[in-house]
Design an enzyme around this catalytic site. Sequence first.
Site, PDB file in Angstrom:
ATOM      1  N   GLU A  64      -8.872  -9.842   3.440  1.00 57.78           N
ATOM      2  CA  GLU A  64      -9.292  -8.453   3.194  1.00 57.78           C
ATOM      3  C   GLU A  64     -10.655  -8.395   2.508  1.00 57.78           C
ATOM      4  O   GLU A  64     -10.891  -9.109   1.524  1.00 57.78           O
ATOM      5  CB  GLU A  64      -8.231  -7.753   2.316  1.00 57.78           C
ATOM      6  N   SER A  66       0.856  -1.202   0.000  1.00 56.83           N
ATOM      7  CA  SER A  66       0.000   0.000   0.000  1.00 56.83           C
ATOM      8  C   SER A  66       0.886   1.243   0.000  1.00 56.83           C
ATOM      9  O   SER A  66       0.431   2.338  -0.348  1.00 56.83           O
ATOM     10  CB  SER A  66      -0.935   0.006   1.214  1.00 56.83           C
TER      11      SER A  66
HETATM   12  O1  KIV Z   1      -0.343  -3.414   1.545  1.00 60.64           O
HETATM   13  C1  KIV Z   1      -0.998  -3.391   2.603  1.00 60.64           C
HETATM   14  O2  KIV Z   1      -1.005  -2.407   3.346  1.00 60.64           O
HETATM   15  C2  KIV Z   1      -1.782  -4.566   2.936  1.00 60.64           C
HETATM   16  C3  KIV Z   1      -2.791  -4.441   4.025  1.00 60.64           C
HETATM   17  C4  KIV Z   1      -3.964  -3.694   3.512  1.00 60.64           C
HETATM   18  C5  KIV Z   1      -3.152  -5.738   4.606  1.00 60.64           C
HETATM   19  O3  KIV Z   1      -1.646  -5.579   2.309  1.00 60.64           O
END
Ligand code: KIV
Length: 291
Positions: free
Chosen positions: A184, A46
């Site tokens: 998720e 993310s």
């Molecule tokens: O990339 C991320 O932050 C994640 C979380 C949303 C679990 O995979």
Amino acid sequence: MPRVTIPMLVRKHESGEPIVMVTAYDFPGARVADRAGVDMVLVGDSAAQVVLGYDSTVPVSTDEMLVLARAARRGTESAFLVCDVPFGSTEISDAQAIETAVRFVKEAGADAVKLEGGSEPRLSRIRAIVSAGIPVVAHLGLTPQTATALGGLRAQGRTEATATRLVREARGVQEAGAFCLVVEAVPAEITALLRDELRIPIIGIGAGEADGQVLVAHDLLGITEGRTAKFVKRYAQVGEDSAAAIAAYAAEVRSGAFPAPEHCYTATAEALAAARAELDRGRAERLDRGS
Ligand code: KIV
């Protein structure tokens, strides 16, 4: 605080104590999360969106993730550090997956890596990485790296087909050797069924009650701009507070209110006299040269 280990996470899971995970992508973010006492810090991909400004998680590279992961490692003393392996860094072969996972362990000090997906090739990658001695966190449900194939960033497990696939994949990642599973954007009822079925802890994000929870730090702190997913709860307004603080700084610089005397160093009378004498000498030399 002692360093969190997999046996400690297993004990928490067995005793029913919720596991807390949050993302961090740099030294101060990891320090804050660690000081707050979270169990697991996730250097999530993310980061592609919330730190690097890409419009999805797909473009981020292993080298970019490693820079962030190393910084987060330096800020993490106690929490268990999990790093996402980015899209394209494990898809080609098991050997490529091992090579990528090894880089996160050797170059960034990751305690585990996180892999999205539960199809047969993904299970093979999990088996390969685990057999190389690297703990794996699996990630099912909404898997943003392959969101296009899922029809967009949408909840999973709401139809017969996706619920069936989710159960099958959850069993698969456990059997492949993942020690933990992030789920998720999945209905709470499906998460409850998965918890009954699996031995490994399930960390939910938009998945209702689970063995633990994870959120993107920038979402919960209120740094992310615009609309966030339904499952995000904001615990602060750091984005607005930061913008207000920088606007106040800019206004004070422009009005001359900053810096105030308390932000300035003072010179001794001798240092001041020496600086003045040096300036006078320079001016006199220039006059002599006629310049
Ligand atoms: O990339 C991320 O932050 C994640 C979380 C949303 C679990 O995979």
